[in-house]
Design a protein around this motif. Sequence first.
Motif, PDB file in Angstrom:
ATOM      1  N   ASP A   1     -53.184  18.933  57.813  1.00 32.69           N
ATOM      2  CA  ASP A   1     -53.774  17.952  58.741  1.00 32.69           C
ATOM      3  C   ASP A   1     -54.887  18.588  59.575  1.00 32.69           C
ATOM      4  OD1 ASP A   1     -51.985  16.069  57.798  1.00 32.69           O
ATOM      5  OD2 ASP A   1     -50.578  16.304  59.462  1.00 32.69           O
ATOM      6  N   TRP A   2     -54.634  19.804  60.067  1.00 35.96           N
ATOM      7  CA  TRP A   2     -55.641  20.510  60.860  1.00 35.96           C
ATOM      8  C   TRP A   2     -56.890  20.766  60.028  1.00 35.96           C
ATOM      9  CZ3 TRP A   2     -58.496  24.912  60.513  1.00 35.96           C
ATOM     10  CH2 TRP A   2     -59.119  25.373  61.667  1.00 35.96           C
ATOM     11  N   LEU A   3     -56.699  21.223  58.781  1.00 40.26           N
ATOM     12  CA  LEU A   3     -57.844  21.542  57.938  1.00 40.26           C
ATOM     13  C   LEU A   3     -58.650  20.280  57.616  1.00 40.26           C
ATOM     14  CD1 LEU A   3     -59.508  23.549  56.331  1.00 40.26           C
ATOM     15  CD2 LEU A   3     -57.901  23.274  54.423  1.00 40.26           C
TER      16      LEU A   3
ATOM     17  N   ASP B   1     -50.760  26.358  55.266  1.00 39.99           N
ATOM     18  CA  ASP B   1     -49.335  26.187  54.989  1.00 39.99           C
ATOM     19  C   ASP B   1     -49.131  25.169  53.859  1.00 39.99           C
ATOM     20  OD1 ASP B   1     -46.660  26.716  55.315  1.00 39.99           O
ATOM     21  OD2 ASP B   1     -46.405  25.443  57.081  1.00 39.99           O
ATOM     22  N   GLY B   2     -48.354  25.571  52.858  1.00 46.37           N
ATOM     23  CA  GLY B   2     -48.097  24.688  51.723  1.00 46.37           C
ATOM     24  C   GLY B   2     -49.136  24.744  50.629  1.00 46.37           C
TER      25      GLY B   2
ATOM     26  N   TYR C   1     -55.517  14.489  50.351  1.00 44.20           N
ATOM     27  CA  TYR C   1     -56.780  14.887  50.944  1.00 44.20           C
ATOM     28  C   TYR C   1     -57.783  15.232  49.835  1.00 44.20           C
ATOM     29  CZ  TYR C   1     -54.566  14.954  55.560  1.00 44.20           C
ATOM     30  OH  TYR C   1     -53.936  14.599  56.734  1.00 44.20           O
ATOM     31  N   PRO C   2     -59.075  15.272  50.127  1.00 43.80           N
ATOM     32  CA  PRO C   2     -60.089  15.342  49.065  1.00 43.80           C
ATOM     33  C   PRO C   2     -60.089  16.655  48.270  1.00 43.80           C
ATOM     34  CG  PRO C   2     -61.116  15.485  51.241  1.00 43.80           C
ATOM     35  CD  PRO C   2     -59.687  15.123  51.459  1.00 43.80           C
ATOM     36  N   THR C   3     -60.230  16.488  46.959  1.00 47.11           N
ATOM     37  CA  THR C   3     -60.300  17.620  46.034  1.00 47.11           C
ATOM     38  C   THR C   3     -61.530  17.451  45.143  1.00 47.11           C
ATOM     39  OG1 THR C   3     -58.961  16.553  44.311  1.00 47.11           O
ATOM     40  CG2 THR C   3     -57.780  17.811  45.997  1.00 47.11           C
TER      41      THR C   3
END
Length: 282
Positions: A13-15, A123-124, A134-136
Amino acid sequence: MSLKIDKALVSADWLFKNLNNENLVILDASISKVIAGNEEISTYNKQCIKGAIYFDIKNTFSDLKAGFPNTVLSPKEFEESAQRIGICKDSCVVVYDDLGIYSSPRVWWMFQLMGFKNIAVLDGGFSHWKYKKYPTEYLENYPSKKGNFTASYQPQRIKFTNDVYSAIENKTILIVDARSKGRFYAKAPEPRLTIKGGHIPNSVNLPYTEIIENGMLKSEKELKLIFNTLNKKKKAFIFSCGSGITASILALGAELSGIKNHAVYDGSWTEWSNTEGLPIKK
């Protein structure tokens, strides 16, 4: 505004929230687990976090002339390699890998060794990033300008075979091995087929898998309990493993527990077991 990291671990979430920050550098440090000597990973059509740069632990950020795998580069070589992938003095680096928490802590530790603090592990890893949708994208070699990263070597972060040999009888130092119990007690074979079984005398075993749950590091409270129970006398830590990768996971866990007096044995069991005349326990 330049990003600053105050902990060695950040969430997906932070990233995602900071994904477009101008000084953010995301590193994909994925490698394969060692299986019968195979540690290579293909970057062809490899998915990654949007904007990630591949951090090649095996071929770019290890000394290929050394006698043992994953040997860390000299400060000058590391500095030049980091500059080539666009890392600057004011970069905020987040590193991850495909296996949740596996090789990314090694990169975190290498930057610590080189005196760079504004770095954290995701993390994870990539699996949790994908779980969050989230975008890849597919990994590309992004044309980046040369960075101005400078190394400030911190020798207290690394130990060599002579240091570990001296630590065996030193009651102020605790040597901790991150390998599985089977490998530690020579009940299970080493994945590198030429390596003997056993462990360094007076070392203790803390398999790195015991500080990970569902691909993520355990909570800081759980980590503190694990490390404080293991080390009631508050000794300095030396972390070892097969070749310096999973020892770095323990170093990350110790750091998150508030423990600062720790180092990684770079050559780890591969170097110890292949060095003539050194004692081995089973």
